[in-house]
Scaffold this active site. Sequence first.
Site, PDB file in Angstrom:
ATOM      1  N   TYR A  28       0.760  -1.246   0.000  1.00 41.98           N
ATOM      2  CA  TYR A  28       0.000   0.000   0.000  1.00 41.98           C
ATOM      3  C   TYR A  28       0.793   1.301   0.000  1.00 41.98           C
ATOM      4  O   TYR A  28       0.216   2.355  -0.274  1.00 41.98           O
ATOM      5  CB  TYR A  28      -1.001  -0.027   1.152  1.00 41.98           C
ATOM      6  CG  TYR A  28      -2.064  -1.076   0.911  1.00 41.98           C
ATOM      7  CD1 TYR A  28      -3.118  -0.819   0.043  1.00 41.98           C
ATOM      8  CD2 TYR A  28      -1.981  -2.329   1.494  1.00 41.98           C
ATOM      9  CE1 TYR A  28      -4.075  -1.785  -0.220  1.00 41.98           C
ATOM     10  CE2 TYR A  28      -2.935  -3.311   1.231  1.00 41.98           C
ATOM     11  CZ  TYR A  28      -3.979  -3.028   0.375  1.00 41.98           C
ATOM     12  OH  TYR A  28      -4.922  -3.991   0.103  1.00 41.98           O
ATOM     13  N   PHE A  81     -10.861  -4.856  10.639  1.00 45.23           N
ATOM     14  CA  PHE A  81     -12.026  -4.632   9.815  1.00 45.23           C
ATOM     15  C   PHE A  81     -11.748  -5.047   8.384  1.00 45.23           C
ATOM     16  O   PHE A  81     -12.482  -4.787   7.490  1.00 45.23           O
ATOM     17  CB  PHE A  81     -12.485  -3.159   9.873  1.00 45.23           C
ATOM     18  CG  PHE A  81     -11.428  -2.147   9.491  1.00 45.23           C
ATOM     19  CD1 PHE A  81     -11.257  -1.767   8.171  1.00 45.23           C
ATOM     20  CD2 PHE A  81     -10.612  -1.576  10.456  1.00 45.23           C
ATOM     21  CE1 PHE A  81     -10.288  -0.840   7.809  1.00 45.23           C
ATOM     22  CE2 PHE A  81      -9.653  -0.638  10.112  1.00 45.23           C
ATOM     23  CZ  PHE A  81      -9.492  -0.272   8.785  1.00 45.23           C
TER      24      PHE A  81
END
Length: 410
Positions: A123, A410
Site C-alpha cells: 500500500y 475490519f
Amino acid sequence: MGHELRVLRAEEWDVWFRQLELAFGGAPEPAEGRELYRDLTEIDRSLAVWDGDDCVGSASAFSFRMAVPGGAVVPAAGVTMVGVAPTHRRRGVLTSMMRRQLDDVRAGGEPLAVLTASDPAIYPRFGYGIGAYGLSMEIDTTRVRVSVPPGADAVRMRLVDPLEALPACERVYAALVPGRPGMPARQPGWERQGLLDPVSERGGKAPLACVLAEGPDGEVLGYARYQVNPEWERKGSAGSVEVLQLDAVDPAAYAALWRYVCGIDLTWTVRAHRRPADDPVLHLVTDVRRSQLLLRDALHVRLVELGAALEARSYGVPVDVVLDVADEFCPWNGGRWRLSADASGVSCVRTGDPADLALSARDLAAVYLGGNSLLSLAAAGRVRELRPGALAVASRAFAGDVAPWLPHGF
C-alpha cells in the site's frame, strides 16, 4: 484486458465474497462471521472487477468515524475486503480499484482512508503510511506478576454473559474513543464483532467469557473478554488465556482486570494481541522480558484531502510551517501547504511561500495520528529540512500524547 470495474450489486455478494476468500487462500469464513460481514458490507461502497462472468477483484469501504489527536472524531473510509484472484495478478486490477476507491472517497467528503494490510508492502505506492502499531504479548504467569496501584483491591470482578454485558462494555469503549487516536467510534452493527465465537474456530478453547470490573457503587469501570485454553501435560496443567479485549476508564480497574486474567487457575500463559504500543500493562508486569513483546503495523493511513485532514486534528505546540508534499497517486494533494496552528485554531492552505520541509503524502500520513515522529523519518532520509529549525518544531507539533491504537480489525 476487457475487465469491467463497477459497483457491486446486492445479489452478487456471495460470488464477490467467495472471490475474496479465494484471494486469501480459499478457507471459507465461518457462518457467523460471514453473516456479520454480509450485514456490515456497504453495497454502494463495494467494488467488483469482472472478467466475463468471473469476479476477479474486490474492494469495499466502511463509513467509519475515527479519533484523531485532540479528541475530534473524523469521517474516515475503512478500506476493506481487498483481494485479487491469483489468476489476475499484475494486470492492474488492484491499481484500478484503488484509483476508483480514492476518487470516490474524495467525492464523498471523507478526508481520510484507513486500512489494515495483509501485506504491508502493497500500500505505500498508493500513499498509505503506517500510522499506528499494535503490540502482542505472551506473559509467562509462572514468573510474572501484575503490580496494581492503590484502589485496585476495591474493584469487584463479576463474570457475566458476554451478550448481556454488551451495553455496559460499549459504554466503556465509547468513553475511551476521544482520548486515543486511531480508535473508530462504534458504528451500528460493529458491536457484534467482539462477540463472534464460532465453535469451528475455537480449537479446543472454552467459549467466550466476559468479566466486568465494577466500582464500589456498582458502576462498570472496565471489562475483559477472553477465552481459556485448558491444556494438560503429564506434569500437570498447562492452560493459557487469550485476551481478546480489555478496556477500562479507570487505572485501578485496568490493573485489576490484568491481575484477574493473569491469575486464572490452571493457566500459566496469557496472550494478548492488538494492544496499544504504549499499553499501561507494560508498567504493571514485574518482568517485561518474560512478557515476549512483539510490535507490528496495525493501521495504515491515507490523507485523501490533505488540507481538511490536517485541519481536523490538533497540535502539541504552536507551529507555522510550509510543507512541500509529493503525492503521485492523489495529485490534488501535491504542492506547498502552510500549516498554522495555535490556541486559536488550525489552518492548512495552499501557499506560494518557500517550503520549510519536503516529504511525501505517505510520510505525512505516517505522522498524522502521532504514532511516528518527523525527526525519525528525517533520520531515515524520508523528510528533508529546507529551513533550519523547522523540523524540530514540526516534529513536536505532530507528536501525540498517547500512541494511536486500532483495537479491532475490519
